[in-house]
Design an enzyme around this catalytic site. Structure first.
Site, PDB file in Angstrom:
ATOM      1  N   ASP A 161       0.868  -1.177   0.000  1.00 22.27           N
ATOM      2  CA  ASP A 161       0.000   0.000   0.000  1.00 22.27           C
ATOM      3  C   ASP A 161       0.904   1.226   0.000  1.00 22.27           C
ATOM      4  O   ASP A 161       1.594   1.500   0.989  1.00 22.27           O
ATOM      5  CB  ASP A 161      -0.885  -0.021   1.244  1.00 22.27           C
ATOM      6  CG  ASP A 161      -1.787   1.196   1.380  1.00 22.27           C
ATOM      7  OD1 ASP A 161      -1.668   2.125   0.559  1.00 22.27           O
ATOM      8  OD2 ASP A 161      -2.603   1.223   2.322  1.00 22.27           O
ATOM      9  N   VAL A 162       0.929   1.972  -1.110  1.00 18.56           N
ATOM     10  CA  VAL A 162       1.878   3.078  -1.229  1.00 18.56           C
ATOM     11  C   VAL A 162       1.595   4.201  -0.245  1.00 18.56           C
ATOM     12  O   VAL A 162       2.453   5.055  -0.012  1.00 18.56           O
ATOM     13  CB  VAL A 162       1.932   3.647  -2.665  1.00 18.56           C
ATOM     14  CG1 VAL A 162       2.417   2.604  -3.650  1.00 18.56           C
ATOM     15  CG2 VAL A 162       0.595   4.236  -3.080  1.00 18.56           C
ATOM     16  N   TYR A 206     -10.094  14.526  -6.549  1.00 13.45           N
ATOM     17  CA  TYR A 206      -9.084  13.924  -7.430  1.00 13.45           C
ATOM     18  C   TYR A 206      -8.196  15.009  -8.035  1.00 13.45           C
ATOM     19  O   TYR A 206      -6.967  14.907  -8.036  1.00 13.45           O
ATOM     20  CB  TYR A 206      -9.774  13.127  -8.527  1.00 13.45           C
ATOM     21  CG  TYR A 206      -8.834  12.454  -9.504  1.00 13.45           C
ATOM     22  CD1 TYR A 206      -8.213  11.246  -9.176  1.00 13.45           C
ATOM     23  CD2 TYR A 206      -8.576  13.006 -10.755  1.00 13.45           C
ATOM     24  CE1 TYR A 206      -7.359  10.618 -10.069  1.00 13.45           C
ATOM     25  CE2 TYR A 206      -7.723  12.387 -11.643  1.00 13.45           C
ATOM     26  CZ  TYR A 206      -7.123  11.194 -11.300  1.00 13.45           C
ATOM     27  OH  TYR A 206      -6.275  10.584 -12.189  1.00 13.45           O
ATOM     28  N   LYS A 240      -4.154  15.537  -7.513  1.00 10.48           N
ATOM     29  CA  LYS A 240      -3.248  15.536  -8.654  1.00 10.48           C
ATOM     30  C   LYS A 240      -2.591  16.902  -8.842  1.00 10.48           C
ATOM     31  O   LYS A 240      -1.442  16.997  -9.298  1.00 10.48           O
ATOM     32  CB  LYS A 240      -4.007  15.137  -9.922  1.00 10.48           C
ATOM     33  CG  LYS A 240      -4.403  13.662  -9.968  1.00 10.48           C
ATOM     34  CD  LYS A 240      -3.196  12.751  -9.911  1.00 10.48           C
ATOM     35  CE  LYS A 240      -3.538  11.324 -10.340  1.00 10.48           C
ATOM     36  NZ  LYS A 240      -2.355  10.430 -10.275  1.00 10.48           N
ATOM     37  N   THR A 262      -8.148   2.908 -19.717  1.00 11.25           N
ATOM     38  CA  THR A 262      -7.714   1.911 -18.743  1.00 11.25           C
ATOM     39  C   THR A 262      -8.922   1.458 -17.930  1.00 11.25           C
ATOM     40  O   THR A 262      -9.980   2.091 -17.972  1.00 11.25           O
ATOM     41  CB  THR A 262      -6.660   2.480 -17.770  1.00 11.25           C
ATOM     42  OG1 THR A 262      -7.317   3.358 -16.840  1.00 11.25           O
ATOM     43  CG2 THR A 262      -5.564   3.234 -18.504  1.00 11.25           C
TER      44      THR A 262
END
Length: 230
Positions: free
Chosen positions: A47-48, A139, A143, A174
């Site tokens: 888990d980053v 989001y 970012k 994706t």
């Protein structure tokens, strides 16, 4: 001996395309992801957003492949939610994965790059960090913070031989984009000058350019986005 690249989010989507592109070009690639990435020379499930897990995983990759020369942070997730419906938990998770994940990986690999006097880091941001989007506030905020981190770190470490850049893709074909996503709607695609979504492979080309290209590129943000933001 192959140069070593570390890619987060390597099991699928843009991360998988990047890791494949680099491996095809002779890099030894280690992947960090919640899921295994068996196509890579080394892979660790992690888990980053957990700093201790990331440090342990980086040590494991380094032990198997050798010194890390390049890093690509592509781990992340996406959801559309109106601001009034973004819970505190969802807000924290978005920042913890995207911005925190970048910080954790950089913290684990930067000392060896600075000691060696060379290294290249590319963070995956988003076109939404530049142009914003309806229903994308948390989001886009995460970012956008990635871009700020990249530019600041680039200024901090450029004189020590480490380059730091970002790629800010537009909507990309994706699994992150559901089949019913408005980004896949023909009416949206018709607004794009290129008329289609980016492919993960096209994003991977941009990442490779920044990793392996001209040494004068640092603090840059490339945005392959089918003309969504010009």
């Amino acid at each position: 001996m192959s140069r070593v690249a570390l890619v987060t989010g390597a099991a699928s989507g843009i991360g998988a395309a990047v890791s494949t592109e680099l491996a095809d070009r002779g890099w030894a690639v280690g992947g960090l992801d919640l899921r295994p990435a068996p196509h890579l020379a080394a892979s660790v499930a992690v888990d980053v957003s957990d700093s201790d897990q990331v440090h342990d995983a980086v040590r494991a990759i380094r032990g198997r492949l050798g010194p890390i020369h390049a890093v690509v942070t592509a781990a992340g997730h996406y959801e559309m939610t109106p601001v009034s419906q973004i819970s505190a938990s969802a807000w924290r998770t978005m920042l913890r994965v995207h911005l925190g994940g970048l910080r954790n990986v950089v913290h684990a690999v930067l000392p060896e790059m600075l000691e060696r006097g060379s290294g290249s880091i590319v963070a995956i941001s988003s076109e939404l960090a530049i142009g914003g989007g309806d229903g994308d506030a948390h989001y886009a905020a995460a970012k956008g913070a990635v871009v700020g981190f990249v530019r600041s770190l680039a200024a901090e470490v450029a004189a020590q031989g480490v380059r730091v850049n970002a790629v800010a893709p537009g909507p990309t074909d994706t699994p992150l984009l559901a089949a019913d996503s408005p980004w896949r709607d023909p009416s949206y695609l018709a607004t794009l000058p290129a008329g289609r979504l980016c492919t993960p492979e096209e994003i991977a080309y941009a990442v490779h350019f920044l990793l392996d290209g001209p040494g004068y590129c640092t603090g840059e943000v490339l945005s392959p986005n089918s003309g969504a933001v010009i």
